[in-house]
Scaffold this active site. Structure first.
Site, mmCIF file in Angstrom:
data_model
loop_
_atom_site.group_PDB
_atom_site.id
_atom_site.type_symbol
_atom_site.label_atom_id
_atom_site.label_comp_id
_atom_site.label_asym_id
_atom_site.label_seq_id
_atom_site.Cartn_x
_atom_site.Cartn_y
_atom_site.Cartn_z
ATOM 1 N N GLN A 17 39.425 39.762 44.439
ATOM 2 C CA GLN A 17 40.674 40.509 44.270
ATOM 3 C C GLN A 17 40.612 42.008 44.554
ATOM 4 O O GLN A 17 41.492 42.560 45.210
ATOM 5 C CB GLN A 17 41.226 40.294 42.837
ATOM 6 C CG GLN A 17 42.555 40.959 42.622
ATOM 7 C CD GLN A 17 43.233 40.688 41.296
ATOM 8 O OE1 GLN A 17 44.190 41.339 40.961
ATOM 9 N NE2 GLN A 17 42.776 39.729 40.518
ATOM 10 N N GLU A 140 36.719 41.187 36.746
ATOM 11 C CA GLU A 140 37.797 41.879 36.038
ATOM 12 C C GLU A 140 37.512 42.223 34.562
ATOM 13 O O GLU A 140 37.510 43.376 34.155
ATOM 14 C CB GLU A 140 39.059 40.992 36.126
ATOM 15 C CG GLU A 140 40.233 41.442 35.294
ATOM 16 C CD GLU A 140 40.844 42.728 35.806
ATOM 17 O OE1 GLU A 140 41.190 42.785 36.989
ATOM 18 O OE2 GLU A 140 40.980 43.675 35.010
ATOM 19 N N ASP A 169 40.395 44.919 38.775
ATOM 20 C CA ASP A 169 40.435 44.447 40.167
ATOM 21 C C ASP A 169 41.444 45.211 41.024
ATOM 22 O O ASP A 169 41.093 46.094 41.788
ATOM 23 C CB ASP A 169 40.780 42.955 40.195
ATOM 24 C CG ASP A 169 39.592 42.086 39.782
ATOM 25 O OD1 ASP A 169 38.464 42.592 39.780
ATOM 26 O OD2 ASP A 169 39.804 40.907 39.475
ATOM 27 N N GLY A 248 51.831 57.720 23.728
ATOM 28 C CA GLY A 248 52.055 59.154 23.868
ATOM 29 C C GLY A 248 52.552 59.725 22.560
ATOM 30 O O GLY A 248 52.132 59.298 21.488
ATOM 31 N N GLY A 249 53.466 60.654 22.643
ATOM 32 C CA GLY A 249 53.985 61.260 21.429
ATOM 33 C C GLY A 249 55.235 60.548 20.916
ATOM 34 O O GLY A 249 55.872 61.012 19.977
HETATM 35 N N1 COA Z 1 28.264 35.716 56.578
HETATM 36 C C1 COA Z 1 27.057 35.560 55.995
HETATM 37 N N2 COA Z 1 26.817 35.897 54.721
HETATM 38 C C2 COA Z 1 27.845 36.388 54.014
HETATM 39 C C3 COA Z 1 29.113 36.586 54.569
HETATM 40 C C4 COA Z 1 29.305 36.225 55.925
HETATM 41 N N3 COA Z 1 30.481 36.364 56.534
HETATM 42 N N4 COA Z 1 29.919 37.091 53.623
HETATM 43 C C5 COA Z 1 29.185 37.212 52.502
HETATM 44 N N5 COA Z 1 27.928 36.808 52.748
HETATM 45 C C6 COA Z 1 26.799 36.770 51.810
HETATM 46 C C7 COA Z 1 26.423 38.135 51.285
HETATM 47 O O1 COA Z 1 25.696 38.831 52.254
HETATM 48 C C8 COA Z 1 25.606 37.753 50.065
HETATM 49 O O2 COA Z 1 24.322 37.358 50.474
HETATM 50 P P1 COA Z 1 22.947 37.806 49.705
HETATM 51 O O3 COA Z 1 23.209 37.671 48.247
HETATM 52 O O4 COA Z 1 21.950 36.815 50.227
HETATM 53 O O5 COA Z 1 22.650 39.186 50.098
HETATM 54 C C9 COA Z 1 26.291 36.482 49.587
HETATM 55 O O6 COA Z 1 27.169 36.087 50.642
HETATM 56 C C10 COA Z 1 27.086 36.525 48.317
HETATM 57 O O7 COA Z 1 27.733 37.754 48.112
HETATM 58 P P2 COA Z 1 28.034 38.265 46.629
HETATM 59 O O8 COA Z 1 28.875 39.470 46.736
HETATM 60 O O9 COA Z 1 26.739 38.389 45.893
HETATM 61 O O10 COA Z 1 28.897 37.057 46.035
HETATM 62 P P3 COA Z 1 28.879 36.397 44.580
HETATM 63 O O11 COA Z 1 29.887 35.321 44.634
HETATM 64 O O12 COA Z 1 27.547 36.032 44.094
HETATM 65 O O13 COA Z 1 29.415 37.591 43.627
HETATM 66 C C11 COA Z 1 30.998 39.219 42.867
HETATM 67 C C12 COA Z 1 30.779 37.873 43.557
HETATM 68 C C13 COA Z 1 32.468 39.527 42.961
HETATM 69 C C14 COA Z 1 30.575 39.121 41.402
HETATM 70 C C15 COA Z 1 30.158 40.306 43.573
HETATM 71 O O14 COA Z 1 30.488 40.292 44.936
HETATM 72 C C16 COA Z 1 30.381 41.698 43.027
HETATM 73 O O15 COA Z 1 29.902 42.068 41.959
HETATM 74 N N6 COA Z 1 31.086 42.556 43.794
HETATM 75 C C17 COA Z 1 31.327 43.937 43.435
HETATM 76 C C18 COA Z 1 32.358 44.100 42.355
HETATM 77 C C19 COA Z 1 33.602 43.334 42.677
HETATM 78 O O16 COA Z 1 34.271 43.595 43.668
HETATM 79 N N7 COA Z 1 33.949 42.381 41.807
HETATM 80 C C20 COA Z 1 35.056 41.478 41.997
HETATM 81 C C21 COA Z 1 36.281 42.048 41.687
HETATM 82 S S1 COA Z 1 37.589 40.935 42.068
#
Ligand code: COA
Length: 416
Positions: A17, A140, A169, A248-249
């Site tokens: 998000q 979030e 988010d 607020g106030g």
């Molecule tokens: N091709 C190949 N690999 C891809 C890709 C693509 N097009 N797109 C993503 N990937 C890979 C990434 O490189 C990563 O690989 P690695 O871990 O081997 O380096 C992997 O996919 C997973 O990415 P990640 O961001 O770790 O996903 P996740 O599902 O484990 O975590 C979150 C999700 C949201 C928790 C994490 O991305 C995060 O903390 N993001 C920052 C804060 C944030 O935006 N939170 C969400 C708010 S809505």
């Protein structure tokens, strides 16, 4: 009508998000946003909480309108080459991967800057760089807890509470959009790109500014007079949860209206604005309170503010929330009905203003989404449906100079 961000090309490496909310906003205002997704699966939200088995989930469609979708495995050598070409032709790369993911992919800031010194690289992370939690993955509610929102939301006799509003988010995405636009204006002056980073914790803290105000007031005087704990309850040394008190106030509270016993949203928010005391007394049929020293000033009212709210509730008992607001608005009293999502979805004014819009999607048909909350005199953002996974892969690759055969080979190798 041409849009202000037309000509700005954005590589949208975002998911879930926070990042998608940012790039969607920029797409509404004219940017060419190319969402890069993993072949076969794409953004995880395409599959989350589906209401139609074969169609992208609303979670995805409502955060990815007006974009193009390119599938690309950026961990393969061929995929990296495509991404390098895209970087050379684009203005902004936006990402919200877990900490270090982009670097592990081989696209460090230094490398991107070498490929395109004008490139703006914009990132969302849970915590800011160098923070002692900067290695954490964050969603979030984690951000709402780390940003001070949860400890200050809810009732004093209940646990810390998260808000339904996406403070961690979408709010972070909006902060990032401001950062990107600022960096684009900066680039016009310097010719150089830069890194823009926003953390979810920081964005929540930015919205909790008044609670930091309250912490300092509490430290100094030991109480907070606008909180329900004053003057009968107790304060500790941290800002308490204040229920529905006005921040607020102006004291305020959520008050019951006719039908509250069966309708969970038969309430209004009522604000006791200091200088509106006289009209409030007239509106609720208590003219004798206007000159009564026990009620005349905000300070005099505060010790028995809940008795005042009880009296207003008694006045509201035979009025629906809409009838009550129609009366109170004539007295210039700040108030509103507590609206359910169903009422918001069907609200004619919100439809007319383009805040709630119905759009068409190739697989799911019509659905409602939230349009631009920002209104312009010379532009009306037109909200289009979200792209299918990889819908624009061929078109984007052709623009990058790939031939039909090369694209077929990339498909065969599952790079796109
Ligand atoms: N091709 C190949 N690999 C891809 C890709 C693509 N097009 N797109 C993503 N990937 C890979 C990434 O490189 C990563 O690989 P690695 O871990 O081997 O380096 C992997 O996919 C997973 O990415 P990640 O961001 O770790 O996903 P996740 O599902 O484990 O975590 C979150 C999700 C949201 C928790 C994490 O991305 C995060 O903390 N993001 C920052 C804060 C944030 O935006 N939170 C969400 C708010 S809505």
């Amino acid at each position: 009508m041409s849009k202000p961000l037309e000509g700005v090309k954005i590589i949208d490496f975002t998911h879930v998000q926070a990042g998608p909310a940012c790039t969607q906003l920029l797409a509404w205002f004219g940017a060419d946003v190319i969402k890069v997704e993993r072949p076969g699966s794409g953004d995880v939200t395409r599959n989350q909480l589906r209401d139609i088995p074969e169609a992208d989930a609303l979670y995805f469609t409502m955060l990815n309108s007006n974009k193009r979708s390119l599938t690309l495995d950026t961990k393969t050598q061929d995929g990296k080459e495509v991404l390098e070409k895209l970087i050379q032709e684009s203005d902004v790369l936006v990402e919200n991967f877990a900490p270090g993911a982009l670097d592990r992919m081989g696209f460090t800031w230094e490398r991107i800057n070498e490929l395109n010194p004008k490139m703006i690289v914009a990132s969302v992370k849970g915590f800011s760089d160098g923070h002692h939690y900067d290695d954490l993955k964050v969603y979030e509610n984690v951000a709402q807890c780390a940003g001070g929102a949860a400890s200050t939301t809810g009732f004093w006799d209940g646990p810390p509470t998260v808000s339904a509003a996406a403070l961690g988010d979408s709010n972070t995405g909006m902060h990032l959009a401001i950062g990107i636009l600022t960096a684009l204006i900066g680039r016009d002056k310097t010719g150089k790109g830069q890194k823009v980073a926003v953390s979810m914790q920081d964005s929540v803290i930015n919205l909790c500014r008044v609670k930091l105000r309250d912490q300092q007031r509490l430290d100094r005087v030991g109480y907070l007079e606008e909180y329900p704990q004053y003057p009968h309850g107790e304060f500790t040394d941290v800002v308490p949860r204040g229920g529905n008190a006005g921040g607020g106030g102006q004291p305020g509270w959520v008050l019951k209206c006719k039908g509250w016993e069966t309708d969970p949203n038969a309430y209004i928010y009522f604000t006791v604005q200091g200088h509106a005391w006289e009209p409030i007394c007239r509106a609720i049929g208590k003219p004798e309170w206007i000159d009564d020293p026990a009620y005349m000033t905000a300070q005099a009212r505060q010790p028995h503010i809940f008795d005042i709210f009880n009296t207003i509730e008694a006045w509201l008992a035979d009025k629906t929330k809409f009838e009550a607001v129609d009366i109170l608005r004539k007295f210039d009293i700040p108030c509103a009905p507590v609206l359910s999502m169903k009422e918001i979805a069907n609200d004619e004014s919100l439809r007319a203003s383009g805040t709630i819009v119905e759009v068409d999607h190739k697989a799911r048909g019509k659905y409602l989404t939230v349009g631009s909350p920002i209104k312009f005199s010379d532009m009306k953002p037109e909200i289009t449906g979200s792209p299918l996974l990889g819908e624009h892969t061929e078109e984007v690759l052709k623009d990058l100079g790939y031939s039909f055969d090369q694209i077929a080979n990339l498909r065969e190798a599952k790079v796109v």
